[in-house]
Design an enzyme around this catalytic site. Sequence first.
Site, short mmCIF file in Angstrom:
data_model
loop_
_atom_site.label_atom_id
_atom_site.label_comp_id
_atom_site.label_asym_id
_atom_site.label_seq_id
_atom_site.Cartn_x
_atom_site.Cartn_y
_atom_site.Cartn_z
N HIS A 57 0.77 -1.16 0.10
CA HIS A 57 0.06 -0.05 0.02
C HIS A 57 0.81 1.22 -0.14
O HIS A 57 2.15 0.98 0.19
CB HIS A 57 -1.07 0.01 1.14
CG HIS A 57 -0.44 0.13 2.52
ND1 HIS A 57 0.23 -0.76 2.86
CD2 HIS A 57 -0.49 1.01 3.49
CE1 HIS A 57 0.61 -0.61 4.39
NE2 HIS A 57 0.06 0.68 4.48
N HIS A 59 1.58 4.19 1.85
CA HIS A 59 1.98 4.84 3.18
C HIS A 59 3.31 4.93 3.13
O HIS A 59 4.15 3.69 2.75
CB HIS A 59 1.35 4.22 4.26
CG HIS A 59 0.19 4.50 4.70
ND1 HIS A 59 -0.90 3.86 5.43
CD2 HIS A 59 -0.79 5.52 4.35
CE1 HIS A 59 -2.10 4.21 5.51
NE2 HIS A 59 -1.95 5.32 4.88
N ASP A 61 5.74 4.58 5.17
CA ASP A 61 6.64 3.66 6.21
C ASP A 61 6.71 2.21 5.35
O ASP A 61 7.33 1.20 6.05
CB ASP A 61 5.89 3.48 7.32
CG ASP A 61 4.55 2.94 7.62
OD1 ASP A 61 3.59 3.56 6.90
OD2 ASP A 61 4.05 2.11 8.31
N HIS A 62 6.13 2.11 4.23
CA HIS A 62 6.17 0.89 3.43
C HIS A 62 6.79 1.19 1.96
O HIS A 62 7.06 0.16 1.53
CB HIS A 62 4.78 0.38 3.17
CG HIS A 62 4.14 0.17 4.53
ND1 HIS A 62 3.71 -1.57 5.10
CD2 HIS A 62 3.45 0.86 5.42
CE1 HIS A 62 3.45 -1.34 6.06
NE2 HIS A 62 3.24 0.14 6.50
N HIS A 115 -7.74 -0.44 5.37
CA HIS A 115 -6.67 0.72 6.09
C HIS A 115 -6.30 1.51 5.01
O HIS A 115 -6.42 2.82 5.46
CB HIS A 115 -5.47 -0.22 6.17
CG HIS A 115 -4.19 0.58 6.75
ND1 HIS A 115 -4.23 1.09 7.90
CD2 HIS A 115 -3.19 0.68 6.07
CE1 HIS A 115 -3.10 1.56 7.97
NE2 HIS A 115 -2.30 1.37 6.75
N HIS A 172 3.81 -4.46 10.89
CA HIS A 172 4.30 -3.86 12.15
C HIS A 172 4.35 -4.67 13.32
O HIS A 172 3.60 -5.61 13.59
CB HIS A 172 3.31 -2.81 12.63
CG HIS A 172 3.49 -1.62 11.53
ND1 HIS A 172 4.06 -0.49 11.71
CD2 HIS A 172 2.81 -1.30 10.57
CE1 HIS A 172 4.01 0.46 10.88
NE2 HIS A 172 3.16 -0.01 9.99
FE FE Z 1 2.47 0.90 8.12
ZN ZN Z 2 -0.17 1.71 6.53
#
Ligand code: FE
Ligand code: ZN
Length: 256
Positions: A57, A59, A61-62, A115, A172
Amino acid sequence: MAALEIVLVPALSDNYVYLLHDAGTGATAVVDPGEAPPVEAALAARGWTLTQIVNTHHHHDHTDGNDALKAKYGVPLVGPRAESARIAGMDVMVGDGDTVQVAGHSAIVYETPGHTTGHVSFHIPDSQALFCGDTLFALGCGRMFEGTPTQFWKSLSTLRALPSNTKIYCGHEYTQSNARFAVSVDGGNAKLKARAAEIDRLRAAKQPTVPSILADEFDTNPFLRADDPAMAAAVGMAGADPIAVFAEIRKRKDAF
Ligand code: FE
Ligand code: ZN
């Protein structure tokens, strides 16, 4: 073909990036590189060369490691077709029901919105592995930033139907706080309480709690049990629609 070797690479504050390595061909994919340096270090430590990047996805942090890894290794980026406007540099775009080769192994793509709207998950049957980003967590699920309870419950129901021995590689290390919440809504669940104690033991020893096994999530993850009458009753919603029960549990977690 032997199962993929899968390496957890901790990144940022609590993300897991994954290296997927085929020992026969040397093919090595990275899933959701939120930053590049720990990925480069993990590759170098094993003498592996990156051959592919995969995103679940959009975001940061990915995805924030995508550009640096593409520049260094010159490898293709696989990601969700629905996120072509939000993930830069995708070379292969995938959607629901597609099969894509990940480190040379067939991965089935499931669209799992909730999400984020464009979130996808990758199931690799020959390695009993699911890469589900921030859709399903050990003992939890992602925050519902963009989707609806109807979408999210359908996504979780899809993942729940995978083989019960599937290993859940989520995005996570949130398991210990998820466990505290799960016990708060489902304290009568003996399997949950035993699992929460095991998680406390692992974290006290600074060990990862990931991957978990789908069968254990089925028994102990409140978000996968919204259609279980015992779970509905535990949140005071006996007889309610599973989507409403899911929405209530998600709301309580947001406020926990
Ligand atoms: Fe995340
Ligand atoms: Zn995320």
